[in-house]
Scaffold this motif. Structure first.
Motif, PDB file in Angstrom:
ATOM      1  N   HIS A 517       3.308   7.211  -4.878  1.00 46.40           N
ATOM      2  CA  HIS A 517       2.587   8.058  -3.928  1.00 46.40           C
ATOM      3  C   HIS A 517       2.235   9.387  -4.596  1.00 46.40           C
ATOM      4  CE1 HIS A 517       3.838   5.193  -0.879  1.00 46.40           C
ATOM      5  NE2 HIS A 517       5.090   5.364  -1.270  1.00 46.40           N
ATOM      6  N   PHE A 518       0.921   9.684  -4.654  1.00 47.44           N
ATOM      7  CA  PHE A 518       0.427  10.924  -5.256  1.00 47.44           C
ATOM      8  C   PHE A 518      -0.033  11.871  -4.147  1.00 47.44           C
ATOM      9  CE2 PHE A 518      -0.286   7.583  -8.350  1.00 47.44           C
ATOM     10  CZ  PHE A 518       0.158   8.145  -9.540  1.00 47.44           C
ATOM     11  N   PRO A 519       0.675  12.976  -3.909  1.00 48.68           N
ATOM     12  CA  PRO A 519       0.185  13.946  -2.926  1.00 48.68           C
ATOM     13  C   PRO A 519      -0.987  14.730  -3.511  1.00 48.68           C
ATOM     14  CG  PRO A 519       2.243  14.705  -3.889  1.00 48.68           C
ATOM     15  CD  PRO A 519       1.989  13.347  -4.456  1.00 48.68           C
ATOM     16  N   ILE A 520      -2.151  14.637  -2.859  1.00 46.13           N
ATOM     17  CA  ILE A 520      -3.325  15.359  -3.331  1.00 46.13           C
ATOM     18  C   ILE A 520      -3.234  16.827  -2.932  1.00 46.13           C
ATOM     19  CG2 ILE A 520      -5.847  15.502  -3.189  1.00 46.13           C
ATOM     20  CD1 ILE A 520      -5.807  12.458  -2.691  1.00 46.13           C
ATOM     21  N   ASP A 521      -2.889  17.072  -1.678  1.00 49.85           N
ATOM     22  CA  ASP A 521      -2.604  18.418  -1.181  1.00 49.85           C
ATOM     23  C   ASP A 521      -1.623  18.266  -0.028  1.00 49.85           C
ATOM     24  OD1 ASP A 521      -4.145  17.654   1.084  1.00 49.85           O
ATOM     25  OD2 ASP A 521      -5.982  18.424   0.147  1.00 49.85           O
ATOM     26  N   SER A 522      -1.478  19.294   0.779  1.00 49.45           N
ATOM     27  CA  SER A 522      -0.483  19.255   1.860  1.00 49.45           C
ATOM     28  C   SER A 522      -0.877  18.312   2.988  1.00 49.45           C
ATOM     29  CB  SER A 522      -0.275  20.655   2.431  1.00 49.45           C
ATOM     30  OG  SER A 522      -1.501  21.161   2.954  1.00 49.45           O
ATOM     31  N   THR A 523      -2.121  17.830   3.015  1.00 49.39           N
ATOM     32  CA  THR A 523      -2.579  16.983   4.126  1.00 49.39           C
ATOM     33  C   THR A 523      -2.974  15.577   3.704  1.00 49.39           C
ATOM     34  OG1 THR A 523      -4.875  17.743   3.896  1.00 49.39           O
ATOM     35  CG2 THR A 523      -3.419  19.003   5.375  1.00 49.39           C
ATOM     36  N   SER A 524      -3.001  15.262   2.417  1.00 47.32           N
ATOM     37  CA  SER A 524      -3.502  13.947   1.989  1.00 47.32           C
ATOM     38  C   SER A 524      -2.644  13.376   0.865  1.00 47.32           C
ATOM     39  CB  SER A 524      -4.959  14.043   1.538  1.00 47.32           C
ATOM     40  OG  SER A 524      -5.099  14.975   0.492  1.00 47.32           O
ATOM     41  N   THR A 525      -2.550  12.053   0.841  1.00 42.34           N
ATOM     42  CA  THR A 525      -1.743  11.331  -0.139  1.00 42.34           C
ATOM     43  C   THR A 525      -2.479  10.069  -0.566  1.00 42.34           C
ATOM     44  OG1 THR A 525       0.288  12.105   0.918  1.00 42.34           O
ATOM     45  CG2 THR A 525       0.500  10.267  -0.610  1.00 42.34           C
ATOM     46  N   LEU A 526      -2.394   9.743  -1.849  1.00 42.57           N
ATOM     47  CA  LEU A 526      -2.959   8.511  -2.389  1.00 42.57           C
ATOM     48  C   LEU A 526      -1.802   7.640  -2.874  1.00 42.57           C
ATOM     49  CD1 LEU A 526      -5.680   7.101  -3.046  1.00 42.57           C
ATOM     50  CD2 LEU A 526      -5.503   8.089  -5.340  1.00 42.57           C
ATOM     51  N   SER A 527      -1.776   6.381  -2.436  1.00 48.62           N
ATOM     52  CA  SER A 527      -0.650   5.496  -2.754  1.00 48.62           C
ATOM     53  C   SER A 527      -1.147   4.209  -3.399  1.00 48.62           C
ATOM     54  CB  SER A 527       0.136   5.145  -1.489  1.00 48.62           C
ATOM     55  OG  SER A 527       0.584   6.298  -0.821  1.00 48.62           O
ATOM     56  N   PHE A 528      -0.357   3.713  -4.368  1.00 49.04           N
ATOM     57  CA  PHE A 528      -0.630   2.435  -5.018  1.00 49.04           C
ATOM     58  C   PHE A 528       0.605   1.549  -4.849  1.00 49.04           C
ATOM     59  CE2 PHE A 528      -3.260   5.535  -7.169  1.00 49.04           C
ATOM     60  CZ  PHE A 528      -4.498   4.892  -7.273  1.00 49.04           C
ATOM     61  N   ASN A 529       0.372   0.266  -4.527  1.00 50.17           N
ATOM     62  CA  ASN A 529       1.478  -0.668  -4.319  1.00 50.17           C
ATOM     63  C   ASN A 529       1.170  -2.005  -4.987  1.00 50.17           C
ATOM     64  OD1 ASN A 529       3.194   0.814  -2.104  1.00 50.17           O
ATOM     65  ND2 ASN A 529       1.091   0.929  -1.386  1.00 50.17           N
ATOM     66  N   TYR A 530       2.209  -2.597  -5.563  1.00 48.98           N
ATOM     67  CA  TYR A 530       2.099  -3.959  -6.075  1.00 48.98           C
ATOM     68  C   TYR A 530       3.388  -4.703  -5.733  1.00 48.98           C
ATOM     69  CZ  TYR A 530       2.499  -7.994  -9.073  1.00 48.98           C
ATOM     70  OH  TYR A 530       2.702  -9.279  -9.512  1.00 48.98           O
ATOM     71  N   GLY A 531       3.235  -5.966  -5.381  1.00 46.37           N
ATOM     72  CA  GLY A 531       4.421  -6.759  -5.091  1.00 46.37           C
ATOM     73  C   GLY A 531       4.150  -8.240  -5.216  1.00 46.37           C
ATOM     74  N   LYS A 532       5.167  -8.969  -5.652  1.00 45.62           N
ATOM     75  CA  LYS A 532       5.123 -10.427  -5.668  1.00 45.62           C
ATOM     76  C   LYS A 532       6.182 -10.923  -4.697  1.00 45.62           C
ATOM     77  CE  LYS A 532       5.170 -14.467  -8.709  1.00 45.62           C
ATOM     78  NZ  LYS A 532       5.278 -14.945 -10.105  1.00 45.62           N
ATOM     79  N   SER A 533       5.826 -11.900  -3.867  1.00 39.56           N
ATOM     80  CA  SER A 533       6.752 -12.388  -2.843  1.00 39.56           C
ATOM     81  C   SER A 533       6.683 -13.905  -2.767  1.00 39.56           C
ATOM     82  CB  SER A 533       6.409 -11.781  -1.472  1.00 39.56           C
ATOM     83  OG  SER A 533       5.103 -12.147  -1.078  1.00 39.56           O
ATOM     84  N   ILE A 534       7.627 -14.470  -2.015  1.00 37.69           N
ATOM     85  CA  ILE A 534       7.699 -15.913  -1.832  1.00 37.69           C
ATOM     86  C   ILE A 534       7.903 -16.213  -0.359  1.00 37.69           C
ATOM     87  CG2 ILE A 534      10.213 -16.017  -2.226  1.00 37.69           C
ATOM     88  CD1 ILE A 534       9.729 -18.698  -3.674  1.00 37.69           C
ATOM     89  N   GLN A 535       7.268 -17.267   0.123  1.00 38.70           N
ATOM     90  CA  GLN A 535       7.476 -17.719   1.504  1.00 38.70           C
ATOM     91  C   GLN A 535       8.011 -19.137   1.440  1.00 38.70           C
ATOM     92  OE1 GLN A 535       6.355 -15.682   4.508  1.00 38.70           O
ATOM     93  NE2 GLN A 535       7.975 -16.985   5.251  1.00 38.70           N
ATOM     94  N   ARG A 536       9.319 -19.281   1.653  1.00 39.83           N
ATOM     95  CA  ARG A 536       9.931 -20.603   1.605  1.00 39.83           C
ATOM     96  C   ARG A 536       9.802 -21.276   2.973  1.00 39.83           C
ATOM     97  NH1 ARG A 536      13.403 -17.289  -1.553  1.00 39.83           N
ATOM     98  NH2 ARG A 536      13.522 -18.047  -3.719  1.00 39.83           N
TER      99      ARG A 536
END
Length: 774
Positions: A517-536
């Motif tokens: 999560h990158f806070p741009i300023d006091s009111t905005s944030t840019l977030s990056f997410n990656y994940g691998k999952s399994i559904q059994r």
């Protein structure tokens, strides 16, 4: 050293270089006579809107709020018999303060602190639902509550939960994993908020792309509390829900007990038109089931606080369900020039039993960190007795079959977790668990004309071990969480009269997770997410159990079902309380229902099967609005989803929209009005074409005598919830329809008395496969 172990240790060492800038606030509370104030509440709020950020209790005149990000906050101190204290805190270092309270000029017999809060908030792509003191607190049970939340879909039998674009979520209460059976036994009065986590970290099981995290409320008085709830529901038929919850706390001992009795009457119906093109077969059917059902739910637990940080707990849950129900099916079947109309009648007697017990032990190792150990045993049994008769071409009913089917699951899990904080600047979490599950399926079918018997006995076993590690912290205002999960499973399945295994799979899977999560300023944030999952697959779907529909059609489970592996990456931009999220996902071996023709038995089989792949893009926009007595949350999703498989030759994909809108009108402190609805446009998802949907709900709540809450609810007001789908797979062209009995009016009464203070009850559900036991 193996490559996987090297990767894990490299990840741990690499991330320990990061640091985070979080600070603590602590204070001493005294009165004007300079003596310590014994107990009270400390609230950390946002500076402008006064929304709750963090809460802690005041014990013997002292409070401490730890690990808060740099910023400006409003600190509020509330102690009985004293005026509230407020102070703006600029948090850029650890702060210790001394506060002197003024005695209140008026003695009150009861103090109740209420605040106007948004029912739904969103943060970095996750939805946070505030239940306490909002319209959601008036729902009769957790299932009805979840049905009103964005993106969540409840199955018509109230036994399954899914999230649009994510599938079946994991369900947690704090740190404890729970099943739907346990969810049904929770009182709404005990729920503070619910968070829908769309990008769960490595500390959560890989078996799911989303988590529903429930946070309990805390209260401030020692003693006992009893909550009673009664709901009368009027759908097509009348149903009744009654539940009771008891909490008792004295010194270090806390005891909880709950009991529910539900007398239900479900109506379910579905139908299909299908063609088998290479055999010149045309057929259709409509099946209807009326299911009187009695449910008994009993649960309880004991929690003992050994010292300030160590505890021991044990918890058990039991659910018994009995139902005697008829199933009536009207069918038409034409093969070449031979036509038949059939009415089938099935008398069914079903019994289910679910029980689960777990033991927790948490130990602080002081400067070395915290250790958690636990064990869990779960047992599930379902048996079904059926007598089937058929009426061909309006002649007379003739006995056809007697069936006895029994399905049992026994699962044992051991779990260990360790966490260590480094100077409040970085947190390391590692853990692992061992799983051993066995299931047995018995199917005995007696054909009466001609007379013969078909029996099958199928044994299934699954052994697994998993390990995870996660580092989280902050580096130059950038928050991060990076983790890795390793899971090994060995699955075996065979019929008892065979020496060869039909299923014998050994899998080793690695599931990386990352969130930045990158806070741009006091009111905005840019977030990056990656994940691998399994559904059994659920254990019941990987069994040999079958269900009779008509003489030409059978529903079957699939012992060869494989797990679905999904990779997902997303980016989220948040501006104040508004956000937009773009995500891409790719799934191997997704599971959907399809039809095949069984040449050997001259019968069509409907069953869950693995398709080749499913992939798509979601663009989600969340816009909350608030003005005076009105709170609104609006969610709009643009979805492109493709299901692909070599078995189909005619598939097309078109984008569709999902929308959700929730509105609460706070009339006064004792009454409110709620309106919410959701909808889906027509969907072309490669193989499947599905219809548009729209649902509108409303509720009116009123509180009497401070203890009695009443709610009048209207669900699916226009009775629109009917699911339709069509598809073409090789030689079968099908159109299915599933009717839902969601149109209802319900009246709910809640009454509670007594209070508990300093609730510390903690208990983790250890079995990571608990949601598969159904």
């Amino acid at each position: 050293m193996s490559l996987r172990i090297k990767i894990i240790f490299f990840l741990i060492i690499y991330n320990t270089v990061f640091a985070q800038n979080k600070f603590n606030i602590s204070g001493t509370i005294t009165n004007q006579k300079e003596s310590l104030t014994a107990t009270g509440d400390a609230f950390l709020l946002t500076e402008t809107e006064g929304e709750l950020i963090k809460y802690t209790s005041i014990n013997e005149g002292y409070f401490s709020i730890k690990s808060m990000p740099k910023g400006t906050y409003l600190l509020k101190i509330s102690c009985f018999g004293f005026e509230d204290y407020k102070q703006v805190i600029i948090l850029d270092k650890n702060i210790e303060i001394k506060i002197t309270l003024k005695a209140s000029s008026t003695q009150l017999s009861e103090v109740q602190i209420t605040a106007s809060k948004k029912p739904i908030e969103n943060k970095n792509g996750n939805i946070i639902v505030n239940v306490e003191n909002t319209i959601f607190s008036k729902e009769a049970n957790p299932i009805d509550l979840l049905a009103k939340l964005p993106n969540i879909q409840i199955g018509s039998n109230r036994e399954s939960i899914s999230i649009i674009g994510k599938g079946n979520p994991l369900i947690y209460i704090g740190k404890q994993r729970i099943s739907i059976n346990e969810l049904n036994s929770i009182s709404i009065d005990n729920i503070k908020n619910i968070e829908i986590i769309n990008n769960p970290s490595s500390k959560y099981e890989a078996d799911g792309r989303a988590v529903i995290l429930i946070t309990r409320k805390t209260s401030n008085q020692e003693g006992s509390k009893i909550s009673l709830s009664e709901t009368a529901s009027f759908r097509r038929y009348f149903s009744n829900f009654f539940s009771s919850n008891l909490s008792f706390k004295k010194n270090k001992l806390e005891v909880k007990f709950n009991a529910s009795y539900n007398k239900l009457k479900f109506w379910e119906s579905n139908g299909a038109n299908y063609q088998i093109t290479d055999r010149n077969v045309t057929s259709n059917y409509l099946v209807e089931a009326i299911s009187p059902r009695k449910e008994y739910i009993i649960g309880g637990g004991v929690y003992y606080q050994i010292n300030d940080v160590d505890y021991f707990s044990i918890s058990s849950n039991l659910r018994i369900q009995n139902e005697i129900f008829p199933i009536i099916t009207s069918s038409y079947y034409k093969e070449n020039f031979n036509e038949n109309t059939v009415k089938s009648f099935s008398e069914n007697d079903s019994k289910r039993l679910f029980s689960s017990t777990n033991i927790n032990y948490s130990k602080s190792l002081k400067k070395l960190g915290n250790l958690f150990l636990g064990g869990q045993y779960t047992n599930y049994n379902q048996n079904l007795k059926s007598h089937i008769s058929n009426n061909f071409n309006n002649s007379s009913y003739e006995d056809s079959q007697n069936r006895f089917q029994d399905f049992t699951i026994k699962s044992t899990t051991l779990k260990g977790d360790y966490e260590k904080k480094f100077n409040e600047k970085i947190k390391l979490e590692v853990g692992g668990n061992l799983l051993n599950t066995i299931s047995n399926s018995i199917s005995e079918i007696e054909n009466l004309n001609p007379k013969n018997t078909n029996n099958s006995y199928y044994d299934y076993s699954e052994k697994g071990e998993s390990f995870y590690t996660q580092l989280s912290g902050e580096l130059k205002k950038v928050n991060y969480a990076i983790g890795l999960r390793l899971e090994k499973t060995h699955i075996k399945g065979k019929f008892t009269d065979s020496s060869e295994f039909l299923v014998n799979r050994k899998n080793t899977d690695i599931f990386p997770k990352a969130s930045i999560h990158f806070p741009i300023d006091s009111t905005s944030t840019l977030s990056f997410n990656y994940g691998k999952s399994i559904q059994r697959p659920n254990y019941s779907k990987a069994s040999s159990i079958t269900t009779f529909i008509n003489p030409f059609l059978e529903f079957s489970n699939n012992i060869n079902l494989k797990s679905t592996l999904t990779d997902e990456v997303s980016i989220n931009f948040q501006l104040k309380d508004k956000s937009i999220t773009v995500s891409y996902y790719n799934a191997e071996n997704p599971v959907h229902y399809s039809l095949i023709y069984d040449v050997n038995n001259d019968k069509t089989i409907m069953f869950p099967s693995n398709f080749k792949k499913e992939y798509g893009v979601n663009i989600d926009l969340t816009i909350p609005l608030k003005h005076k007595i009105w709170n609104s949350t609006n969610v709009l999703s643009f979805v492109v989803n493709t299901i692909d498989d070599p078995k189909t030759t005619n598939s097309k994909t078109r984008p569709y929209l999902y929308f959700y809108s929730n509105h609460e009108f706070k009339i006064d402190n004792s009454s409110s009005i709620g309106i919410n609805g959701w909808g889906l446009t027509k969907r072309n998802e490669g193989i499947f074409e599905r219809n548009a949907l729209f649902v509108l709900n409303a509720s009116i709540t009123r509180k009497f005598f401070d203890k009695l809450e009443t709610t009048l609810s209207f669900n699916d007001i226009f009775d629109n919830l009917q699911y339709k789908e069509s598809y073409l797979l090789q030689n079968i062209k099908a159109e299915n329809i599933f009717y839902s009995d969601r149109n209802k009016i319900s009246i709910s009464l809640k009454y509670s008395f007594g209070e508990i203070k300093n609730i510390a009850y903690k208990n983790k559900v250890i079995d990571e496969n608990l949601n598969r036991i159904k």
